[in-house]
Design an enzyme around this catalytic site. Structure first.
Site, PDB file in Angstrom:
ATOM      1  N   CYS A 258       0.539 -34.725  71.189  1.00 60.11           N
ATOM      2  CA  CYS A 258       2.000 -34.851  71.282  1.00 60.11           C
ATOM      3  C   CYS A 258       2.635 -33.517  71.692  1.00 60.11           C
ATOM      4  O   CYS A 258       2.613 -32.556  70.929  1.00 60.11           O
ATOM      5  CB  CYS A 258       2.546 -35.324  69.939  1.00 60.11           C
TER       6      CYS A 258
ATOM      7  N   CYS B 216       5.461 -32.463  69.356  1.00 57.95           N
ATOM      8  CA  CYS B 216       4.925 -31.969  68.076  1.00 57.95           C
ATOM      9  C   CYS B 216       4.464 -30.524  68.234  1.00 57.95           C
ATOM     10  O   CYS B 216       4.757 -29.667  67.390  1.00 57.95           O
ATOM     11  CB  CYS B 216       3.753 -32.834  67.610  1.00 57.95           C
TER      12      CYS B 216
END
Length: 185
Positions: free
Chosen positions: A70, A73
């Site tokens: 991600c 993230c």
């Protein structure tokens, strides 16, 4: 024109070998240190509070659903490191990897359909707010301050840039926020 002696050529070759060895050594050192860098997602996950402990220790919790792939993230990892430094004595920081089927019940419970997905839990481990997607440090700081002080979150249900969740958690829906996961309510 004077020719270089064999000794000079040998010295030059040795010098180049030393430079290459230094460069490779530094590269390996820097590369291996990145896993111990508080600004990385891997470091944050490895040093997070275990979920079982957070549910019972009486402290408020920031629960993050994430994945190593991600980009949002990873982009927030440095800010989360800062937040952990500022709030570590007062808040649990829990990270649950959505690629681990072990966390499927939690993903369903908190309607995780995009990541990063943050759930703010009071000291009784009850959800009091959430934020989905990449969040500015200022918003996360204000929310954690409110959480610690038992106040309403100023930025409850904040939305930011997310990475689509790759897991198929339920029926498809036409809702663009679903990322192909759970239908929104």
């Amino acid at each position: 024109m004077a020719q270089a002696s064999p000794a000079t050529g040998q010295r030059l070759r040795n010098f180049v070998i030393v430079l290459v060895a230094i460069f490779l050594g530094l590269s390996i050192y820097i590369g291996s240190g990145s896993q111990n860098n508080p600004a990385t997602l891997a470091y944050q996950a490895e040093n997070s509070t275990p979920w079982a402990e957070a549910q019972t220790n009486g402290k408020p919790t920031l629960l993050e659903f994430y994945a190593n792939w991600c980009s949002s993230c990873r982009a927030m990892a440095a800010d989360l490191g800062t937040l952990k430094q500022d709030f570590r004595e007062r808040v649990n920081f829990v990270m649950l990897n959505v690629d681990n089927d072990k966390w499927l019940p939690e993903m369903l419970k908190y309607n995780v359909d995009g990541i990063p997905h943050f759930v703010f839990l009071n000291p009784q481990a009850e959800a009091v707010g959430m934020a989905i997607g990449q969040q500015p440090l200022k918003i996360m700081t204000k929310n954690l301050t409110a959480l610690v002080n038992g106040q309403s979150l100023e930025f409850n249900q904040a939305l930011g840039e997310t990475s689509a969740l790759k897991a198929n958690l339920g029926p498809k829906t036409d809702d663009p926020r679903s990322h192909g996961g759970l239908p929104s309510s």
